[in-house]
Design a protein around this motif. Structure first.
Motif, PDB file in Angstrom:
ATOM      1  N   THR A  35       1.173  -1.325   0.178  1.00 49.40           N
ATOM      2  CA  THR A  35       0.213  -0.243   0.224  1.00 49.40           C
ATOM      3  C   THR A  35       0.885   1.583  -0.058  1.00 49.40           C
ATOM      4  O   THR A  35       1.685   1.383   0.974  1.00 49.40           O
ATOM      5  N   LEU A  36       0.833   1.699  -0.974  1.00 43.35           N
ATOM      6  CA  LEU A  36       1.348   3.703  -1.152  1.00 43.35           C
ATOM      7  C   LEU A  36       0.372   4.510  -1.198  1.00 43.35           C
ATOM      8  O   LEU A  36      -0.533   4.659  -1.325  1.00 43.35           O
ATOM      9  N   VAL A  38       0.911   8.411  -0.986  1.00 44.19           N
ATOM     10  CA  VAL A  38       0.992   9.103  -1.896  1.00 44.19           C
ATOM     11  C   VAL A  38       0.365  10.686  -1.572  1.00 44.19           C
ATOM     12  O   VAL A  38      -0.357  10.746  -2.028  1.00 44.19           O
ATOM     13  N   ILE A  54       3.058   4.539  -9.907  1.00 39.03           N
ATOM     14  CA  ILE A  54       2.533   3.374  -8.798  1.00 39.03           C
ATOM     15  C   ILE A  54       2.393   1.824  -9.768  1.00 39.03           C
ATOM     16  O   ILE A  54       1.789   1.793 -10.090  1.00 39.03           O
ATOM     17  N   ARG A  58      -0.014  -2.595  -6.345  1.00 42.24           N
ATOM     18  CA  ARG A  58      -0.356  -2.226  -5.426  1.00 42.24           C
ATOM     19  C   ARG A  58      -1.215  -0.886  -5.200  1.00 42.24           C
ATOM     20  O   ARG A  58      -1.746  -0.593  -6.171  1.00 42.24           O
ATOM     21  N   ARG A  60      -2.990   1.971  -4.227  1.00 41.74           N
ATOM     22  CA  ARG A  60      -2.953   3.404  -4.187  1.00 41.74           C
ATOM     23  C   ARG A  60      -3.512   4.507  -3.858  1.00 41.74           C
ATOM     24  O   ARG A  60      -4.840   4.369  -3.743  1.00 41.74           O
ATOM     25  N   LEU A  62      -4.173   8.542  -2.525  1.00 42.21           N
ATOM     26  CA  LEU A  62      -3.445   9.748  -2.797  1.00 42.21           C
ATOM     27  C   LEU A  62      -4.080  10.506  -2.419  1.00 42.21           C
ATOM     28  O   LEU A  62      -5.558  10.779  -2.489  1.00 42.21           O
TER      29      LEU A  62
END
Ligand SMILES: NC(=O)c1ccc[n+]([C@@H]2O[C@H](COP(=O)([O-])OP(=O)(O)OC[C@H]3O[C@@H](n4cnc5c(N)ncnc54)[C@H](O)[C@@H]3O)[C@@H](O)[C@H]2O)c1
Length: 353
Positions: A35-36, A38, A54, A58, A60, A62
């Motif tokens: 899990t990103l 941003v 990305i 994953r 994402r 934002l």
């Protein structure tokens, strides 16, 4: 292809890397997370968001903040935190700060506080953030009582620097970063030599970032050596607020007052003028062209009186410098700063630029 410029040694410092975009994509893909998150700002996202890839494997999340200091507000923090929490995260979610110093300060603070601390990495997009703000783990938001008063030390795992983001910066933003570079020149002779020799900006950025990284590693929580990085900032912040200057110009002007305060040699003053010339920061001296009116001098002194580096009601930790590469931290009575400011004011001897 430039090899990654990565900062990674230990828990208080991060992997510092100079990267091209495909390498950045690979570096992001190598993060151990599914899990990103941003965190960026509107301007940066509109200009450069498409370059931030990305991996589709994953999740994402934002968050796009308003640009500049507006992003470092309680309101933005609350909205961002609730957005991320409602999207669903866990302790291994990784926060990616993509922007200037306001974004890296803010995203780092979000990382420090959500779930009592998430890992984070930074992709700085301003010169100031590349050489300074994204490095060293000082994170925070602003209070109505002052900037960065609500914050935490929380060290990024990685700082990935790609100087191509600088192409879209405004002139003021470029000068702001150069003011911090001037500071590093006085702190470190090797950086001075690189700048004076007109080395490429990428080399200078890497040298400044690595210098800060080394100092932070020695003194992560600013008990000693890290205070050196405040060179020019006590006067600089006061000039910034009094004259409404861009931060870096104010730091460069603040360093002029520090040279006066340190009774720096004629050689040091000449080197300082050379640096202003090379870095095109001569406008830092505009404010010394005529003596400060008494009311302006009082204003500057009242801002100095509110400086966070006050070690008591009477004294302030000041970084003095008599010679390039030989800074010293000294607990300094406020009256000395008053004397220096008055030398540049109408009541003193007049213009000293
Ligand atoms: N944590 C630290 O150690 C540290 C050190 C120094 C400064 N800071 C903080 O950093 C902040 C200042 O950083 P900054 O000067 O990077 O300001 P910033 O992040 O506010 O960016 C300045 C402006 O430039 C825009 N921008 C960013 N990247 C861009 C790009 N590539 N092209 C075009 N526009 C771009 C932003 O949207 C913003 O409008 C302050 O909040 C200061 O407190 C923190």
């Amino acid at each position: 292809m430039t090899p990654p410029l990565s900062i990674r040694p230990g828990s208080t410092s991060s992997a510092l890397a100079s990267v091209e975009r495909d390498l950045l994509t690979a570096a992001i893909a190598s993060l151990e997370t599914d899990t990103l998150v941003v965190i960026t700002d509107e301007t940066v996202w509109n200009l450069h968001g498409r370059h931030l890839k990305i991996p589709s494997t994953r999740k994402r999340i934002l968050w796009i903040s308003p640009p500049g200091e507006a992003g470092k507000s309680y309101e933005n923090y609350r909205a961002c935190a609730e957005h991320i929490l409602s999207a669903g995260i866990h302790r291994k979610a990784h926060i990616l700060a993509f922007g200037g110093g306001a974004v890296t300060d803010f995203a780092g603070f979000v990382a420090a506080t959500l779930l009592r601390g998430l890992p984070w990495s930074a992709v700085p997009t301003t010169l100031l953030a590349m050489v300074d703000a994204s490095i060293g783990g000082k994170t925070g938001i602003n209070s109505e009582h002052g900037k960065n008063l609500v914050g935490a030390f929380h060290f990024p795992k990685n700082v990935w620097i790609d100087s191509r983001y600088l192409k879209t910066l405004s002139r003021d933003q470029v000068l702001s970063g150069r003011g911090e570079i001037l500071k590093y020149c006085l702190l470190d002779e090797r950086i001075y030599d690189k700048v004076a020799a007109g080395d490429p900006l990428e080399t200078v950025i890497a040298a400044c970032a690595a210098y800060k990284q080394r100092i932070v590693k020695r003194d992560p929580y600013e008990a000693g050596a890290r205070k050196l990085l405040n060179l020019g900032h006590t006067y600089g912040h006061a000039l910034e607020k009094s004259f409404g200057l861009p931060h870096g110009i104010a730091v460069a002007a603040g360093i002029r007052l520090i040279i006066e305060h340190s009774r720096g040699t004629a050689t040091l003053l000449a080197e300082y003028h050379d640096l202003l010339d090379v870095l095109e920061l001569e406008s830092a001296l505009d404010l010394f062209a005529t003596p400060f009116p008494a009311s302006q001098a009082e204003r500057i002194l009242s801002f100095i009186g509110k400086d966070k580096k006050l070690s008591s009601a009477e004294d302030i930790d000041l970084v003095l410098v008599k010679k390039v590469g030989k800074p010293q931290i000294r607990s300094t009575p406020i009256r000395e700063l008053r004397d220096v400011v008055s030398r540049f004011s109408a009541r003193g001897r007049g213009s000293r630029a």
